[in-house]
Design a protein around this motif. Structure first.
Motif, short mmCIF file in Angstrom:
data_model
loop_
_atom_site.label_atom_id
_atom_site.label_comp_id
_atom_site.label_asym_id
_atom_site.label_seq_id
_atom_site.Cartn_x
_atom_site.Cartn_y
_atom_site.Cartn_z
N ARG A 130 -7.36 27.12 -12.08
CA ARG A 130 -6.47 27.84 -11.17
C ARG A 130 -6.24 29.27 -11.64
NH1 ARG A 130 -2.44 25.19 -7.89
NH2 ARG A 130 -0.97 26.72 -7.15
N GLN A 131 -5.99 29.42 -12.94
CA GLN A 131 -5.77 30.77 -13.47
C GLN A 131 -7.00 31.65 -13.24
OE1 GLN A 131 -4.58 29.90 -17.47
NE2 GLN A 131 -2.44 29.58 -16.89
N GLU A 132 -8.18 31.07 -13.45
CA GLU A 132 -9.41 31.84 -13.24
C GLU A 132 -9.55 32.24 -11.77
OE1 GLU A 132 -11.80 29.39 -16.72
OE2 GLU A 132 -12.57 29.33 -14.67
N LEU A 133 -9.23 31.30 -10.88
CA LEU A 133 -9.35 31.59 -9.45
C LEU A 133 -8.34 32.64 -9.01
CD1 LEU A 133 -9.89 27.90 -8.33
CD2 LEU A 133 -11.45 29.76 -7.75
N VAL A 134 -7.12 32.53 -9.52
CA VAL A 134 -6.08 33.52 -9.16
C VAL A 134 -6.49 34.90 -9.64
CG1 VAL A 134 -3.68 34.20 -9.62
CG2 VAL A 134 -4.20 31.84 -8.96
N GLN A 135 -7.06 34.95 -10.85
CA GLN A 135 -7.51 36.25 -11.36
C GLN A 135 -8.60 36.86 -10.48
OE1 GLN A 135 -8.44 35.42 -15.44
NE2 GLN A 135 -6.28 35.43 -16.01
N LYS A 136 -9.35 35.99 -9.81
CA LYS A 136 -10.39 36.51 -8.90
C LYS A 136 -9.84 36.80 -7.51
CE LYS A 136 -14.16 33.97 -11.07
NZ LYS A 136 -14.91 32.71 -10.94
N GLY A 137 -8.55 36.56 -7.31
CA GLY A 137 -7.94 36.92 -6.03
C GLY A 137 -7.56 35.75 -5.14
N ALA A 138 -7.78 34.52 -5.60
CA ALA A 138 -7.43 33.36 -4.76
C ALA A 138 -5.91 33.30 -4.57
CB ALA A 138 -7.93 32.08 -5.41
N ILE A 139 -5.50 32.91 -3.36
CA ILE A 139 -4.08 32.74 -3.08
C ILE A 139 -3.84 31.27 -2.78
CG2 ILE A 139 -2.19 33.34 -1.50
CD1 ILE A 139 -3.77 35.98 -1.00
N PHE A 140 -3.04 30.62 -3.60
CA PHE A 140 -2.80 29.18 -3.45
C PHE A 140 -1.62 28.94 -2.53
CE2 PHE A 140 -5.73 29.03 -6.89
CZ PHE A 140 -6.23 27.74 -6.95
N GLN A 141 -1.78 27.92 -1.66
CA GLN A 141 -0.70 27.55 -0.74
C GLN A 141 0.21 26.49 -1.33
OE1 GLN A 141 -0.66 28.68 2.67
NE2 GLN A 141 -2.17 30.12 1.89
N SER A 142 -0.31 25.73 -2.29
CA SER A 142 0.45 24.61 -2.84
C SER A 142 0.41 24.69 -4.36
CB SER A 142 -0.16 23.28 -2.38
OG SER A 142 -1.35 23.03 -3.11
N THR A 143 1.15 23.80 -4.98
CA THR A 143 1.07 23.71 -6.44
C THR A 143 0.25 22.48 -6.85
OG1 THR A 143 3.20 22.58 -6.41
CG2 THR A 143 3.22 24.94 -6.89
N SER A 144 -0.39 21.83 -5.87
CA SER A 144 -1.18 20.64 -6.16
C SER A 144 -2.51 21.02 -6.81
CB SER A 144 -1.44 19.91 -4.84
OG SER A 144 -2.57 19.10 -4.95
N ASP A 145 -2.91 20.26 -7.83
CA ASP A 145 -4.18 20.60 -8.48
C ASP A 145 -5.38 20.33 -7.56
OD1 ASP A 145 -4.10 17.87 -8.64
OD2 ASP A 145 -4.46 17.74 -10.80
N THR A 146 -5.16 19.56 -6.50
CA THR A 146 -6.25 19.27 -5.56
C THR A 146 -6.71 20.54 -4.86
OG1 THR A 146 -5.21 17.14 -5.23
CG2 THR A 146 -6.89 17.76 -3.63
N GLU A 147 -5.80 21.49 -4.68
CA GLU A 147 -6.17 22.72 -3.97
C GLU A 147 -7.23 23.50 -4.75
OE1 GLU A 147 -2.92 25.27 -2.88
OE2 GLU A 147 -4.23 26.56 -1.71
N VAL A 148 -7.29 23.26 -6.06
CA VAL A 148 -8.33 23.89 -6.87
C VAL A 148 -9.71 23.52 -6.33
CG1 VAL A 148 -9.41 23.82 -9.16
CG2 VAL A 148 -6.92 24.08 -8.96
N ILE A 149 -9.88 22.27 -5.94
CA ILE A 149 -11.19 21.83 -5.42
C ILE A 149 -11.53 22.63 -4.17
CG2 ILE A 149 -12.45 19.88 -4.41
CD1 ILE A 149 -10.78 18.03 -6.23
N ILE A 150 -10.55 22.81 -3.29
CA ILE A 150 -10.81 23.56 -2.05
C ILE A 150 -11.25 24.98 -2.38
CG2 ILE A 150 -9.72 24.52 0.03
CD1 ILE A 150 -8.06 22.02 0.24
#
Ligand code: SF4
Length: 490
Positions: A130-150
């Protein structure tokens, strides 16, 4: 009978399966079938439920907090979910919290079209990814770890949805049973070790996936087989099924606690009846840890099959020495300690006529924090038991689970804090004993763990974690500080 453990729910002194998943493709009334299937999986998660359906052109989702029946029992609710394909989820929230935004199936519009996912399990490197994705600009809608897969699927550069999903799952560590819907059909997948369960069934032309076989029974489907550990199945709308093995063939390590406690006793898991396995564990316990007694009493409901096995093997009569009320809500306002104890009695009460003057063997599936075991022993003594011997149908729960089961921090587990004599003193029993890890393996029809090749994940008993646990290095550090090393990690 469910394996819900409301006795323990009074103070959180229990293990909880975090989720159950269900999916159906090729059925006229996919959402109604999914609601029924989820109802059969309610014991795997009671805090929230969701169903997402696809009608050939668009996805529709409906989610709610609470039980399946409270959210999906009306025609109006089902009518909101048209289509021949649907996936659902029941949730017991821990990671990610219990807000509606974390209720699954999670859904996203990707460049390639809609993508809905139901996930049972826990991604043990979710925070890192998640941290890696956020650093690349991803915006998460939830705090569920499943959203990482999406997000991993969304950002994969592979051209096909299948390859993107495989690409995403190769980055994920931990435990997952997934049901995925896209405009091209359904996919179902188990993690490479098969830690969390997933089965496949058929009902006419429809293909169904569920966490447990009981959900197939309840909707009237035929069990076909388990989704194999590490297998990814693709199902098209014309019923074509393709099986992929993108992770090689590592030796499976399904969760042994499914046999002990999580699965419903009328399910089959790893090729065995859960009820029969629990009886066999009870019989093994009787052989390993016998005690002179007058009656065998289960802690209802989850201790019942093991108590029957213990009684049959030992010849000591089985009696319902604790009666459970089925009409008590899960939550109750408890303004004081005395009211909290009264709450326990509202749910369970000693059957004095059976217990008074007797030497009682109490059988429970596990001891977590130990506070409820103490109350049960006290309840037996208050009802006049002469002796109270506690027997547990699993080895001491000594380590936390990081694979989708809500366990307290290791420092709160009684077995991590005390040896068995001290635990016995803590719960104020006359004796305390657990089935051995090899006895547990024998009871479920496998060679003992000391054969050198464990066929299950048993990390909460042994500390032998079968995957890496990237996110938990910090936790390990904290446990080291407490003198509680986490155990062996693959
Ligand atoms: Fe199951 Fe225990 Fe392994 Fe968690 S740690 S998956 S509860 S055996």
């Amino acid at each position: 009978m469910t394996n819900n453990h409301p006795f323990h729910d009074e103070n959180g002194d229990s293990l909880h399966e975090e989720c159950g998943v269900f999916g159906v493709i090729g059925a006229d009334d996919a959402a109604a079938i999914t609601a029924l299937g989820l109802h059969a999986l309610q014991h795997r998660g009671q805090e929230a439920v969701g169903i997402c359906s696809y009608n050939g052109s668009e996805f529709t989702a409906r989610r709610g907090l609470g039980h399946v029946a409270a959210n999906f029992s009306t025609e109006e609710a089902i009518a909101e979910l048209p289509g021949h394909m649907a996936a659902g989820h029941v949730r017991y929230s821990t990671t990610g919290g219990s807000g509606l935004r974390n209720v699954q199936p999670l859904y996203a519009e990707l460049a390639s079209g809609g993508f809905a996912v139901s996930h049972n399990g826990n991604i043990s490197n979710a925070m890192t990814l998640r941290q890696e994705l956020v650093q690349k600009g991803a915006i998460f809608q939830s705090t569920s770890d499943t959203e990482v897969i999406i997000h991993l699927v969304a950002t994969s550069r592979y051209p096909t949805m299948l390859d993107r999903l495989i690409d995403a799952l190769r980055l994920v560590e931990g435990a997952y049973a997934l049901v995925v819907m896209t405009p091209r059909g359904m996919a179902a997948c188990r993690d490479p070790l098969g830690i969390r369960p997933l089965v496949m069934g058929r009902m006419g032309d429809a293909v169904i996936f569920a966490s447990e076989t009981v959900a197939l029974d309840v909707v009237g489907a035929e069990f076909e087989r388990e989704v194999e550990p590490g297998e990814l199945l693709e199902i098209d709308f014309d019923g074509t099924i393709r099986s992929h093995r993108p992770f090689g063939n590592p030796a499976p390590r399904p969760c042994i606690f499914e046999h002990v406690y999580f699965s419903r006793p009328d399910s089959y898991f790893a090729g065995q009846s859960v009820y029969e396995a629990r009886k066999a564990i009870g019989a093994e316990l009787a052989r390993e840890k016998p005690v002179e007694a007058d009656i065998v009493v289960p802690v209802p409901d989850s201790g019942v099959p093991a108590a029957i096995g213990y009684a049959q093997e030992s010849g000591v009569p089985f009696e319902l020495g604790i009666i459970r009320s089925h009409y008590v809500g899960r939550t109750f306002i408890q303004p004081s300690d005395s009211a909290r104890n009264a709450g326990v009695k509202r749910k369970h009460n000693a059957n004095r006529v059976l217990v008074e003057g007797k030497r009682v063997v109490l059988i429970d599936d596990s001891i977590v924090r130990g506070t409820t075991s103490l109350k049960i022993v006290q309840m037996m003594r208050d009802a006049g038991a002469k002796e109270v011997h506690f027997r547990v149908a699993s080895p001491p729960t000594n380590h936390s689970c990081f694979y989708g089961v809500d366990t307290p921090e290791r420092s709160k587990l009684l077995a991590a804090r005390m040896d068995i004599d001290a635990m016995c003193e803590f719960i104020q029993a006359d004796s305390l004993a657990f089935v051995s890890i090899d006895g547990l393996y024998r009871a479920v029809g496998r060679k003992g763990r000391d054969s050198g090749c464990p066929q299950y994940c048993d990390a909460c008993f042994t500390g032998d974690y079968p995957t890496s646990l990237t996110d938990l290095q910090r936790k390990r550090h904290a446990d080291d500080q407490l003198g509680l090393p986490m155990g062996k990690v693959a």
